[in-house]
Design a protein around this motif. Sequence first.
Motif, PDB file in Angstrom:
ATOM      1  N   HIS A 143       0.804  -1.221   0.000  1.00  0.00           N
ATOM      2  CA  HIS A 143       0.000   0.000   0.000  1.00  0.00           C
ATOM      3  C   HIS A 143       0.838   1.274   0.000  1.00  0.00           C
ATOM      4  O   HIS A 143       0.280   2.372  -0.128  1.00  0.00           O
ATOM      5  CB  HIS A 143      -0.933   0.016   1.225  1.00  0.00           C
ATOM      6  N   GLU A 214     -10.480  -9.501  -1.157  1.00  0.00           N
ATOM      7  CA  GLU A 214     -11.081  -9.495   0.169  1.00  0.00           C
ATOM      8  C   GLU A 214     -10.888  -8.133   0.828  1.00  0.00           C
ATOM      9  O   GLU A 214      -9.791  -7.580   0.822  1.00  0.00           O
ATOM     10  CB  GLU A 214     -10.462 -10.594   1.036  1.00  0.00           C
ATOM     11  N   GLN A 215     -11.952  -7.609   1.383  1.00  0.00           N
ATOM     12  CA  GLN A 215     -11.907  -6.278   2.001  1.00  0.00           C
ATOM     13  C   GLN A 215     -11.138  -6.305   3.320  1.00  0.00           C
ATOM     14  O   GLN A 215     -10.444  -5.354   3.661  1.00  0.00           O
ATOM     15  CB  GLN A 215     -13.335  -5.770   2.239  1.00  0.00           C
ATOM     16  N   THR A 216     -11.276  -7.394   4.057  1.00  0.00           N
ATOM     17  CA  THR A 216     -10.577  -7.526   5.335  1.00  0.00           C
ATOM     18  C   THR A 216      -9.825  -8.855   5.364  1.00  0.00           C
ATOM     19  O   THR A 216     -10.241  -9.833   4.743  1.00  0.00           O
ATOM     20  CB  THR A 216     -11.554  -7.474   6.518  1.00  0.00           C
ATOM     21  N   LEU A 217      -8.744  -8.850   6.118  1.00  0.00           N
ATOM     22  CA  LEU A 217      -7.942 -10.067   6.257  1.00  0.00           C
ATOM     23  C   LEU A 217      -8.505 -10.910   7.392  1.00  0.00           C
ATOM     24  O   LEU A 217      -8.537 -10.487   8.554  1.00  0.00           O
ATOM     25  CB  LEU A 217      -6.484  -9.721   6.536  1.00  0.00           C
ATOM     26  N   THR A 218      -8.961 -12.098   7.035  1.00  0.00           N
ATOM     27  CA  THR A 218      -9.468 -13.018   8.050  1.00  0.00           C
ATOM     28  C   THR A 218      -8.370 -13.934   8.571  1.00  0.00           C
ATOM     29  O   THR A 218      -8.452 -14.407   9.705  1.00  0.00           O
ATOM     30  CB  THR A 218     -10.613 -13.866   7.465  1.00  0.00           C
ATOM     31  N   TYR A 220      -3.951 -14.779   8.702  1.00  0.00           N
ATOM     32  CA  TYR A 220      -2.636 -14.148   8.613  1.00  0.00           C
ATOM     33  C   TYR A 220      -2.107 -14.299   7.191  1.00  0.00           C
ATOM     34  O   TYR A 220      -2.257 -15.361   6.573  1.00  0.00           O
ATOM     35  CB  TYR A 220      -1.675 -14.805   9.603  1.00  0.00           C
TER      36      TYR A 220
END
Length: 444
Positions: A143, A214-218, A220
């Motif tokens: 990022h 994916e919007q969020t990391l579920t 690691y």
Amino acid sequence: MTRWPFVCFALLLLAVHWSAALNIEGSSKRALVLLDNLAIRESHSFYFKQLKDRGFELTYRSSDDSSLQIVKYGEYIYDHIILFAPGTKEFGGHLDAEVLTQFIDAGGNVLVVGSNTIGDAVREFAGECGIEFADDKNAVIDHLNYDIHDNGQHTLIIASPDNLLGAELITGQSKRAGLPFLFRGIGMSSDPENPLLLDVLTGSSTSYTANPDEQTLTDYPATVGKRTLLISVLQARNNARVGFVGSLDFFSNDFFQNSVQSNTDKKSVKSGNEELALALTDWVFKQRGVLRARNIRHYLKSDKTTPSYYTIRNDIVFNVHFDEFVYDKWMPFNGTDVQLEFVRIDPFVRTTMKNKGGQLEANFRVPDTYGIYKFIIDYNRIGYTNLYSATQVSVHPLRHTEYERFITSAYPYYISSFSMMVGAFLLSFIVLYHRDDSAKPKAE
């Protein structure tokens, strides 16, 4: 007329010998290019053209071709394999991960590239080499270090030359040039217990490998920070080489031509992909970093003759010529860190050889211990093929006629011996010639 069969047979033997000599000298450049689809041949045409200009004979085949084979009549028909088919689930014909592993065991070289989708065939072969690709649909994300032409997922990352391996034999002048690299692909991780693997290019400290959709990391991330491998290489113990690049786009025409423009720095600079891709290919396909040893000779320093055996405390000289293969030519090797060991179970002598234009020489004295010895050169440096040479000789003790007659440390014993002899002589003289008058009879 009866001589013609013999002439033809002699010419055939000469041709076979010449062909084998070419293969030994590293001049054979038969390469098999396996593609997922023929469109890759056009989108990566600049890269393939550079290989052709370097003299490589490229054979393009589909990775699932039913007639695919690399062995014919017990001989390998290719010297190098380029796997530009990351999505292949199963190779066609007589090719699979086991056959590729056998190809490496026979001294062949392989270049493997990945993408967001990795087939089972490529994963299995990479696992045999100690490389693990991330799961499908994953990508390297950064990022903070991405190109302004990114689609918003920050998967078109900019790899810094500071994260490049400092070995010019493998990476060429890429690190010195300081040009950034464009990368869009999947991350890799290597087996930390495998000493044959080298991390060539890693991601920055802010990079990681995950699913960009994916919007969020579920879970690691598969890899994080500089543990995210972008490029890795392996040199087997038989000096066969394998390269792994996580991005098929890394070799594309667009990445070769496009300029790099960071999101933080609007300055546009040329991409370093072309220089690194070609330097990496040259190394993997053994156009650089190949060594050989020849003209090994050892002799007595006094008369420059090679005896059937050496005697303890002889002064001897060991000579060997090192050559380095550089782009179709054998050149004198200029390294100054080659060491020679004189070994009998353990090294008795270890010395750095002097290099005089590729002619390496070492002078030393044979230890005062007889037995069976070996002259051993075990040269193992990053970027070079491992060069091992062992020459056995025997060392004998001194003959009875070769020992020193008078030893300085034995002078006290010599003096005591002669003093005893002198004392015995004097005592004998006194006993024989001394007259004792007191023993005579007295006159009346």
